[in-house]
Design a protein around this motif. Structure first.
Motif, PDB file in Angstrom:
ATOM      1  N   LYS A 121       0.847  -1.195   0.000  1.00 33.08           N
ATOM      2  CA  LYS A 121       0.000   0.000   0.000  1.00 33.08           C
ATOM      3  C   LYS A 121       0.881   1.243   0.000  1.00 33.08           C
ATOM      4  O   LYS A 121       2.010   1.211   0.495  1.00 33.08           O
ATOM      5  CB  LYS A 121      -0.919  -0.016   1.221  1.00 33.08           C
ATOM      6  N   PRO A 122       0.405   2.350  -0.566  1.00 39.91           N
ATOM      7  CA  PRO A 122       1.212   3.578  -0.639  1.00 39.91           C
ATOM      8  C   PRO A 122       1.799   3.969   0.715  1.00 39.91           C
ATOM      9  O   PRO A 122       1.090   4.036   1.718  1.00 39.91           O
ATOM     10  CB  PRO A 122       0.197   4.627  -1.129  1.00 39.91           C
ATOM     11  N   GLY A 123       3.124   4.158   0.731  1.00 41.95           N
ATOM     12  CA  GLY A 123       3.799   4.577   1.951  1.00 41.95           C
ATOM     13  C   GLY A 123       4.118   3.464   2.918  1.00 41.95           C
ATOM     14  O   GLY A 123       4.727   3.699   3.964  1.00 41.95           O
ATOM     15  N   GLN A 124       3.713   2.227   2.603  1.00 38.40           N
ATOM     16  CA  GLN A 124       3.960   1.098   3.497  1.00 38.40           C
ATOM     17  C   GLN A 124       4.947   0.120   2.873  1.00 38.40           C
ATOM     18  O   GLN A 124       5.023  -0.025   1.653  1.00 38.40           O
ATOM     19  CB  GLN A 124       2.656   0.366   3.818  1.00 38.40           C
ATOM     20  N   ALA A 125       5.711  -0.538   3.728  1.00 44.36           N
ATOM     21  CA  ALA A 125       6.689  -1.507   3.252  1.00 44.36           C
ATOM     22  C   ALA A 125       5.994  -2.765   2.733  1.00 44.36           C
ATOM     23  O   ALA A 125       4.963  -3.193   3.262  1.00 44.36           O
ATOM     24  CB  ALA A 125       7.648  -1.878   4.376  1.00 44.36           C
ATOM     25  N   VAL A 126       6.569  -3.345   1.697  1.00 47.80           N
ATOM     26  CA  VAL A 126       6.048  -4.585   1.128  1.00 47.80           C
ATOM     27  C   VAL A 126       6.326  -5.736   2.093  1.00 47.80           C
ATOM     28  O   VAL A 126       7.400  -5.829   2.695  1.00 47.80           O
ATOM     29  CB  VAL A 126       6.728  -4.873  -0.228  1.00 47.80           C
ATOM     30  N   THR A 127       5.356  -6.618   2.261  1.00 48.87           N
ATOM     31  CA  THR A 127       5.529  -7.814   3.088  1.00 48.87           C
ATOM     32  C   THR A 127       5.295  -9.055   2.245  1.00 48.87           C
ATOM     33  O   THR A 127       4.852  -8.972   1.093  1.00 48.87           O
ATOM     34  CB  THR A 127       4.551  -7.834   4.279  1.00 48.87           C
ATOM     35  N   GLU A 128       5.560 -10.197   2.839  1.00 44.83           N
ATOM     36  CA  GLU A 128       5.372 -11.469   2.141  1.00 44.83           C
ATOM     37  C   GLU A 128       3.910 -11.719   1.781  1.00 44.83           C
ATOM     38  O   GLU A 128       3.615 -12.548   0.907  1.00 44.83           O
ATOM     39  CB  GLU A 128       5.886 -12.623   3.012  1.00 44.83           C
ATOM     40  N   LYS A 129       2.997 -11.019   2.414  1.00 47.69           N
ATOM     41  CA  LYS A 129       1.572 -11.195   2.145  1.00 47.69           C
ATOM     42  C   LYS A 129       1.107 -10.440   0.904  1.00 47.69           C
ATOM     43  O   LYS A 129      -0.014 -10.658   0.432  1.00 47.69           O
ATOM     44  CB  LYS A 129       0.750 -10.749   3.353  1.00 47.69           C
ATOM     45  N   ASP A 130       1.941  -9.548   0.387  1.00 44.62           N
ATOM     46  CA  ASP A 130       1.566  -8.775  -0.800  1.00 44.62           C
ATOM     47  C   ASP A 130       1.774  -9.637  -2.046  1.00 44.62           C
ATOM     48  O   ASP A 130       2.910  -9.948  -2.419  1.00 44.62           O
ATOM     49  CB  ASP A 130       2.407  -7.496  -0.892  1.00 44.62           C
ATOM     50  N   LEU A 131       0.687 -10.019  -2.659  1.00 45.60           N
ATOM     51  CA  LEU A 131       0.745 -10.910  -3.813  1.00 45.60           C
ATOM     52  C   LEU A 131       0.869 -10.120  -5.110  1.00 45.60           C
ATOM     53  O   LEU A 131       0.298  -9.033  -5.252  1.00 45.60           O
ATOM     54  CB  LEU A 131      -0.499 -11.795  -3.862  1.00 45.60           C
ATOM     55  N   LEU A 132       1.603 -10.679  -6.040  1.00 46.85           N
ATOM     56  CA  LEU A 132       1.789 -10.025  -7.334  1.00 46.85           C
ATOM     57  C   LEU A 132       0.478 -10.060  -8.114  1.00 46.85           C
ATOM     58  O   LEU A 132      -0.117 -11.120  -8.306  1.00 46.85           O
ATOM     59  CB  LEU A 132       2.886 -10.747  -8.133  1.00 46.85           C
ATOM     60  N   SER A 266       7.687  -1.141 -18.278  1.00 45.06           N
ATOM     61  CA  SER A 266       7.904  -1.916 -17.062  1.00 45.06           C
ATOM     62  C   SER A 266       9.236  -1.553 -16.421  1.00 45.06           C
ATOM     63  O   SER A 266       9.350  -1.461 -15.194  1.00 45.06           O
ATOM     64  CB  SER A 266       7.862  -3.422 -17.365  1.00 45.06           C
ATOM     65  N   VAL A 267      10.248  -1.296 -17.245  1.00 52.05           N
ATOM     66  CA  VAL A 267      11.551  -0.888 -16.723  1.00 52.05           C
ATOM     67  C   VAL A 267      11.471   0.538 -16.180  1.00 52.05           C
ATOM     68  O   VAL A 267      12.066   0.863 -15.146  1.00 52.05           O
ATOM     69  CB  VAL A 267      12.640  -1.010 -17.802  1.00 52.05           C
ATOM     70  N   VAL A 268      10.726   1.414 -16.880  1.00 55.04           N
ATOM     71  CA  VAL A 268      10.529   2.783 -16.401  1.00 55.04           C
ATOM     72  C   VAL A 268       9.897   2.755 -15.009  1.00 55.04           C
ATOM     73  O   VAL A 268      10.336   3.460 -14.081  1.00 55.04           O
ATOM     74  CB  VAL A 268       9.625   3.581 -17.367  1.00 55.04           C
ATOM     75  N   HIS A 269       8.889   1.922 -14.847  1.00 53.99           N
ATOM     76  CA  HIS A 269       8.205   1.797 -13.559  1.00 53.99           C
ATOM     77  C   HIS A 269       9.175   1.344 -12.474  1.00 53.99           C
ATOM     78  O   HIS A 269       9.191   1.892 -11.358  1.00 53.99           O
ATOM     79  CB  HIS A 269       7.049   0.805 -13.683  1.00 53.99           C
ATOM     80  N   SER A 270      10.010   0.359 -12.795  1.00 53.82           N
ATOM     81  CA  SER A 270      10.956  -0.180 -11.824  1.00 53.82           C
ATOM     82  C   SER A 270      12.008   0.847 -11.423  1.00 53.82           C
ATOM     83  O   SER A 270      12.362   0.975 -10.247  1.00 53.82           O
ATOM     84  CB  SER A 270      11.632  -1.427 -12.402  1.00 53.82           C
ATOM     85  N   LEU A 271      12.513   1.609 -12.393  1.00 49.29           N
ATOM     86  CA  LEU A 271      13.571   2.581 -12.134  1.00 49.29           C
ATOM     87  C   LEU A 271      13.100   3.804 -11.363  1.00 49.29           C
ATOM     88  O   LEU A 271      13.895   4.516 -10.758  1.00 49.29           O
ATOM     89  CB  LEU A 271      14.200   3.036 -13.458  1.00 49.29           C
ATOM     90  N   THR A 272      11.794   4.064 -11.384  1.00 47.67           N
ATOM     91  CA  THR A 272      11.269   5.264 -10.716  1.00 47.67           C
ATOM     92  C   THR A 272      10.439   4.933  -9.476  1.00 47.67           C
ATOM     93  O   THR A 272       9.896   5.828  -8.835  1.00 47.67           O
ATOM     94  CB  THR A 272      10.399   6.077 -11.700  1.00 47.67           C
ATOM     95  N   LYS A 273      10.376   3.678  -9.131  1.00 46.77           N
ATOM     96  CA  LYS A 273       9.572   3.235  -8.000  1.00 46.77           C
ATOM     97  C   LYS A 273      10.367   3.296  -6.697  1.00 46.77           C
ATOM     98  O   LYS A 273      11.574   3.053  -6.669  1.00 46.77           O
ATOM     99  CB  LYS A 273       9.112   1.792  -8.261  1.00 46.77           C
ATOM    100  N   GLN A 274       9.674   3.606  -5.591  1.00 44.91           N
ATOM    101  CA  GLN A 274      10.274   3.564  -4.263  1.00 44.91           C
ATOM    102  C   GLN A 274      10.107   2.151  -3.704  1.00 44.91           C
ATOM    103  O   GLN A 274       8.987   1.689  -3.501  1.00 44.91           O
ATOM    104  CB  GLN A 274       9.602   4.581  -3.338  1.00 44.91           C
ATOM    105  N   HIS A 275      11.222   1.462  -3.487  1.00 48.86           N
ATOM    106  CA  HIS A 275      11.169   0.081  -3.014  1.00 48.86           C
ATOM    107  C   HIS A 275      11.393   0.032  -1.502  1.00 48.86           C
ATOM    108  O   HIS A 275      12.504   0.300  -1.027  1.00 48.86           O
ATOM    109  CB  HIS A 275      12.239  -0.757  -3.721  1.00 48.86           C
TER     110      HIS A 275
END
Length: 306
Positions: A121-132, A266-275
């Motif tokens: 979710k926006p502003g929250q860290a990804v967890t193992e429960k977040d499904l693709l 898809s690469v643009v999204h990856s390069l500009t995303k906050q991980h």
């Protein structure tokens, strides 16, 4: 006997090295023509030449094996490599899972990626429960690693004892010029540009240590995010530039610029995303594990290239 696929790769070779240091008997799979890494030259490894896409060639490698680490995989963000990515990361994993089931292997540790996990979710860290969830923004690598995970979950449903690790970008001295090594090679050559995204990082030795600890635990049917810390792309390139004696990057490349440069979306999204990734689950499962600081490992990786 312990079997490792992808043993000549960056992570696989480090894993084999640590297992040997622990006194384990190791059988390692390599493709024909693959060179044995320096870290393993002269070591008591039983090498088997096989391709994970060749089910029958793999059969002999599983004889007498009690544990399997599946490290073999392909990394590419090119649209043209989607079919090959599926073959290696999904079909190859299916072969390994099937042979584990056929040979009653005690346990499998499968190397996936944070790329196979969904977005939090926006502003929250990804967890193992977040499904693709497919949005059209995922690159072929993400999809293929997700498909590989599905093969492992299928094996678990059929009675296989297995654990999945989802490491962030793996770095370390022997990264070379492939995978994560390309990031540092770009920094070594010098660049004035950076994107607005961030990247999760972890030392290769830490990933291998966690995999061994999970293998030797009673944990099964779980997946774990492995991430030591997150740096913005600018922070990473700035730190690397200082070591290489280059100027820090100063020009922000915006998404529309990448699109004009014909970089796929898809690469643009990856390069500009906050991980951002949560490691709460692995910290609870293995409380004694402490990851090395990201800045320290970045320095070490860069110094190797100076």
């Amino acid at each position: 006997m312990i079997l490792i696929t992808g043993a000549t790769g960056f992570l696989g070779s480090e894993l084999v090295y640590q297992l040997l240091e622990n006194g384990a008997r190791v059988r390692a799979i390599k493709r024909e023509g693959s060179a044995i890494p320096k870290i393993l030259q002269g070591k008591p490894v039983e090498w088997v030449t096989a391709d994970i896409l060749d089910h029958f060639a793999l059969e002999a490698a599983f004889e007498g094996v009690r544990q399997v680490y599946h490290c073999a995989g392909m990394i590419s963000f090119k649209s043209a490599d989607r079919k090959r990515l599926h073959q290696v990361n999904a079909e190859g994993t299916a072969n390994v899972v099937n042979l584990c089931l056929e040979n009653n292997i005690g346990k499998l540790v499968h190397v996936s990626s944070v790329a196979a996990i969904g977005e939090g979710k926006p502003g929250q860290a990804v967890t193992e429960k977040d499904l693709l969830e497919y949005t059209g923004l995922q690159h072929g690598y993400s999809i293929s690693k997700y498909e590989g995970e599905m093969e492992v979950w299928r094996g678990i449903a059929e009675g296989l004892t297995a654990v999945i690790v989802n490491p962030a970008v793996i770095i370390g001295r022997a990264a070379g010029d492939k995978g994560s090594g390309r990031i540092f090679e770009t920094a070594r050559r010098g660049t004035s540009f950076y994107t607005g995204g961030s990247i999760g990082l972890i030392a290769v030795a830490d990933v291998a240590r966690v995999m061994i600890a999970l293998m030797n635990s009673d944990i099964s049917g779980q997946r774990f995010i492995l991430n030591a810390g997150t740096l913005s792309i600018k922070e990473l390139f700035t730190q690397a530039a200082a070591i290489f004696g280059n100027r820090a990057p100063s020009i922000l490349v915006r998404p529309w610029m990448l699109k004009l440069a014909l970089v796929n979306r898809s690469v643009v999204h990856s390069l500009t995303k906050q991980h951002l990734y949560s490691t709460e689950k692995i910290n609870e499962a293995l409380p004694g594990i402490v990851f090395r600081p990201v800045s320290e490992v970045v320095n070490e990786t860069c110094i190797e290239l100076v």
